[in-house]
Design a protein around this motif. Structure first.
Motif: not given
Length: 221
Positions: A4-9, A51-58
């Motif tokens: 689902y993360a892939f599909d939303i992206a 940011a959510h998928v990668q865990g890259a908060h910046h």
């Protein structure tokens, strides 16, 4: 990465390409500015999801910059410029919408084929396909710039091109925070410079149609 993360992206990045076509289709300046604001909202959602998928908060900073500057400040400023200059509300084109849309489809197909082939060795499927979508948005922004005669619509094409660059940077494991902040300031500076030039062009030629500049250069020769 879950499915689902892939599909939303994919949905968000593909939505940016679809909205780029909507911008090419518009024949009214206000409608074009509203669609551009919608594209900026989609960009903010796409970057926020990255940011959510990668865990890259910046990257949340990038998403906030996109929603504040690209979706609110820039469209509002361009609306004000159109009102104050009394610019003709219709978007004047060099080529009609039909051939332009066909050319845009060809550019999107070329972008996907080229980018997927160049990044075939990469193990990150999401980054590969996001880069393909980003290149499509960039090329469609360039297409708008070369097929529009009105300076305001060309500015919108340039900003759309920049949206594609931001999507590409976010998809390729993000960008440094200092770059994100500098992008925000560069957008503000660009809007100030663009506003000054539009007022000067309107004052000198009583129009923001770039064909007036071509005629002026011809007279000087």
């Amino acid at each position: 990465m879950s499915g689902y993360a892939f599909d939303i992206a994919h949905l968000l990045a593909g939505g940016l390409v679809l909205v780029s076509f909507m911008m090419i289709y518009q024949d009214r300046l206000y409608s074009l500015l509203n669609v551009f604001a919608f594209q900026a909202v989609l960009l903010s959602l796409a970057v926020g999801w990255q940011a959510h998928v990668q865990g890259a908060h910046h990257l949340y900073v990038t998403a906030a910059i996109a929603i504040l500057f690209k979706a609110i400040i820039v469209p509002w400023a361009l609306h004000r410029i159109v009102q104050q200059l009394g610019i003709h509300r219709e978007v004047e084109t060099v080529v009609s919408v039909g051939p332009t849309m066909l050319a845009g489809m060809g550019l999107v197909a070329l972008s996907i084929l080229l980018m997927l082939r160049l990044t075939a060795a990469s193990g990150n499927a999401l980054a590969r396909e996001d880069l393909a979508f980003a290149l499509s948005v960039i090329l469609l922004g360039l297409l708008m710039m070369v097929t529009r005669r009105n300076a305001v619509s060309q500015v919108v094409g340039f900003m759309s091109l920049e949206n594609g660059l931001i999507l590409a940077a976010a998809g390729a494991k993000g960008m440094p925070l200092v770059v994100e902040i500098s992008v925000a300031f560069s957008v503000l500076v660009a809007m100030i410079v663009i506003g000054v030039f539009l007022f000067r062009i309107r004052e000198r030629f009583d129009s923001v149609d770039i064909s007036a500049l071509d005629e002026f250069r011809g007279e000087r020769r």
